[in-house]
Enzyme design. Sequence first.
Site, PDB file in Angstrom:
ATOM      1  N   SER A 136      14.404  43.795  68.869  1.00 55.58           N
ATOM      2  CA  SER A 136      15.526  42.869  69.117  1.00 55.58           C
ATOM      3  C   SER A 136      16.593  43.578  69.936  1.00 55.58           C
ATOM      4  O   SER A 136      16.682  44.820  69.910  1.00 55.58           O
ATOM      5  CB  SER A 136      16.129  42.438  67.776  1.00 55.58           C
ATOM      6  N   TYR A 149      19.793  44.375  59.555  1.00 56.58           N
ATOM      7  CA  TYR A 149      18.855  43.953  60.610  1.00 56.58           C
ATOM      8  C   TYR A 149      18.925  44.922  61.792  1.00 56.58           C
ATOM      9  O   TYR A 149      17.888  45.378  62.297  1.00 56.58           O
ATOM     10  CB  TYR A 149      19.205  42.524  61.039  1.00 56.58           C
ATOM     11  N   LYS A 153      15.839  47.344  63.221  1.00 58.71           N
ATOM     12  CA  LYS A 153      15.318  47.235  64.585  1.00 58.71           C
ATOM     13  C   LYS A 153      15.551  48.541  65.364  1.00 58.71           C
ATOM     14  O   LYS A 153      14.742  48.902  66.226  1.00 58.71           O
ATOM     15  CB  LYS A 153      15.935  46.037  65.305  1.00 58.71           C
TER      16      LYS A 153
HETATM   17  P1  NAP Z   1      10.740  33.139  62.150  1.00 58.43           P
HETATM   18  O1  NAP Z   1      10.784  31.851  62.885  1.00 58.43           O
HETATM   19  O2  NAP Z   1      11.598  33.345  60.948  1.00 58.43           O
HETATM   20  O3  NAP Z   1       9.219  33.476  61.819  1.00 58.43           O
HETATM   21  C1  NAP Z   1       8.912  34.684  61.167  1.00 58.43           C
HETATM   22  C2  NAP Z   1       7.491  34.621  60.657  1.00 58.43           C
HETATM   23  O4  NAP Z   1       7.233  35.880  59.988  1.00 58.43           O
HETATM   24  C3  NAP Z   1       7.278  33.520  59.625  1.00 58.43           C
HETATM   25  O5  NAP Z   1       6.023  32.933  59.780  1.00 58.43           O
HETATM   26  C4  NAP Z   1       7.375  34.278  58.307  1.00 58.43           C
HETATM   27  O6  NAP Z   1       6.661  33.682  57.254  1.00 58.43           O
HETATM   28  C5  NAP Z   1       6.726  35.601  58.697  1.00 58.43           C
HETATM   29  N1  NAP Z   1       7.082  36.632  57.723  1.00 58.43           N
HETATM   30  C6  NAP Z   1       8.331  37.012  57.364  1.00 58.43           C
HETATM   31  N2  NAP Z   1       8.258  37.890  56.367  1.00 58.43           N
HETATM   32  C7  NAP Z   1       6.940  38.078  56.103  1.00 58.43           C
HETATM   33  C8  NAP Z   1       6.249  38.862  55.160  1.00 58.43           C
HETATM   34  N3  NAP Z   1       6.890  39.604  54.248  1.00 58.43           N
HETATM   35  N4  NAP Z   1       4.906  38.830  55.152  1.00 58.43           N
HETATM   36  C9  NAP Z   1       4.226  38.051  56.041  1.00 58.43           C
HETATM   37  N5  NAP Z   1       4.835  37.270  56.951  1.00 58.43           N
HETATM   38  C10 NAP Z   1       6.196  37.287  56.972  1.00 58.43           C
HETATM   39  O7  NAP Z   1      11.170  34.353  63.134  1.00 58.43           O
HETATM   40  P2  NAP Z   1      11.090  34.490  64.723  1.00 58.43           P
HETATM   41  O8  NAP Z   1      12.418  34.121  65.267  1.00 58.43           O
HETATM   42  O9  NAP Z   1       9.861  33.882  65.255  1.00 58.43           O
HETATM   43  O10 NAP Z   1      11.032  36.085  64.819  1.00 58.43           O
HETATM   44  C11 NAP Z   1       9.843  36.774  65.169  1.00 58.43           C
HETATM   45  C12 NAP Z   1      10.237  38.200  65.562  1.00 58.43           C
HETATM   46  O11 NAP Z   1      11.183  38.164  66.639  1.00 58.43           O
HETATM   47  C13 NAP Z   1      10.901  38.993  64.448  1.00 58.43           C
HETATM   48  O12 NAP Z   1      10.469  40.328  64.490  1.00 58.43           O
HETATM   49  C14 NAP Z   1      12.365  38.922  64.803  1.00 58.43           C
HETATM   50  O13 NAP Z   1      13.107  39.995  64.264  1.00 58.43           O
HETATM   51  C15 NAP Z   1      12.293  38.965  66.301  1.00 58.43           C
HETATM   52  N6  NAP Z   1      13.475  38.439  66.982  1.00 58.43           N
HETATM   53  C16 NAP Z   1      13.898  37.172  66.762  1.00 58.43           C
HETATM   54  C17 NAP Z   1      15.021  36.720  67.408  1.00 58.43           C
HETATM   55  C18 NAP Z   1      15.560  35.327  67.197  1.00 58.43           C
HETATM   56  O14 NAP Z   1      16.716  35.060  67.560  1.00 58.43           O
HETATM   57  N7  NAP Z   1      14.778  34.396  66.648  1.00 58.43           N
HETATM   58  C19 NAP Z   1      15.716  37.557  68.308  1.00 58.43           C
HETATM   59  C20 NAP Z   1      15.253  38.842  68.512  1.00 58.43           C
HETATM   60  C21 NAP Z   1      14.127  39.275  67.851  1.00 58.43           C
HETATM   61  P3  NAP Z   1       7.452  32.823  56.104  1.00 58.43           P
HETATM   62  O15 NAP Z   1       8.252  31.799  56.829  1.00 58.43           O
HETATM   63  O16 NAP Z   1       6.350  32.291  55.302  1.00 58.43           O
HETATM   64  O17 NAP Z   1       8.305  33.822  55.389  1.00 58.43           O
END
Ligand code: NAP
Length: 244
Positions: A136, A149, A153
């Site tokens: 991130s 967080y 990261k």
């Molecule tokens: P999201 O919509 O919250 O999806 C996260 C996924 O990871 C969900 O399917 C969740 O499952 C799964 N997960 C979380 N904890 C888990 C665990 N303990 N075991 C197995 N699965 C787990 O998040 P996203 O926005 O797509 O984020 C994906 C990545 O991008 C992450 O690494 C995040 O830090 C990074 N990121 C996101 C953003 C942003 O603004 N969205 C920005 C920068 C980086 P459940 O829902 O069942 O828990």
Amino acid sequence: MEISFAGLRALVTGAGKGIGRETVKALQRGGARVVALSRTQADLDSLSRECPGIEVVCVDLADWDATETAVRAVGVVDLLVNNAAVAVLEPFLEVTKEAVDTSFDVNVKSVLHVSQIVAQQMIARRASGAIVNISSQASQCALQNHTVYCATKGALDMLTKVMALELGPQKIRVNAVNPTVVMTDMGRIGWSDPLKAGPMMNRIPLRRFAEVDDVVNSVLFLLSDKSAMITGVTLPIDGGFLAC
Ligand code: NAP
């Protein structure tokens, strides 16, 4: 640019929602056989209906022993996307032990653990491989209420570099992508409030948040042989946020 993953097997963590879910679909479209790992069975069921032929693994990555069993059972993997993460937002003075433990378990320890298991089988097969960790912009820039967080990261960026150092001689490339805000479920936790989203967007030279596809396209590039000489990078997908 033509990218093909034909003949390769990919494992994507956090595949139930958001960026992970779209990464699974894109890899399958690119010809890979895909294993989708996530925590909620219902998400995996609906993903299987959308993408017939994918394999699914339901496990909580915060559980070290269950992860060990589940990931060892996956077998051959050529491409790994460590995408699963949690975001627990608390002011620094109110950060709880629970938030620290859960966040480091999922965002850092599970990445190390899953990658160890996958890299061991790549090395045993004398196969080359590619790993992409989803980091991130928060790894490199302090954000209000993001103490834990940001710390996870930051750790993930350095984990990426050490993995690249140690696995490079085995022909395993390891890179990270560092997106700005993406309006997934996670993005909505921190940025739904226009009073927070507006100032953040104004700090991004391109004046918009990232789309899921902006992230997925970079992940595909870093997994593919089009990036054959790239390892150990932390690639901002941030519209210039970290440049300023
Ligand atoms: P999201 O919509 O919250 O999806 C996260 C996924 O990871 C969900 O399917 C969740 O499952 C799964 N997960 C979380 N904890 C888990 C665990 N303990 N075991 C197995 N699965 C787990 O998040 P996203 O926005 O797509 O984020 C994906 C990545 O991008 C992450 O690494 C995040 O830090 C990074 N990121 C996101 C953003 C942003 O603004 N969205 C920005 C920068 C980086 P459940 O829902 O069942 O828990």
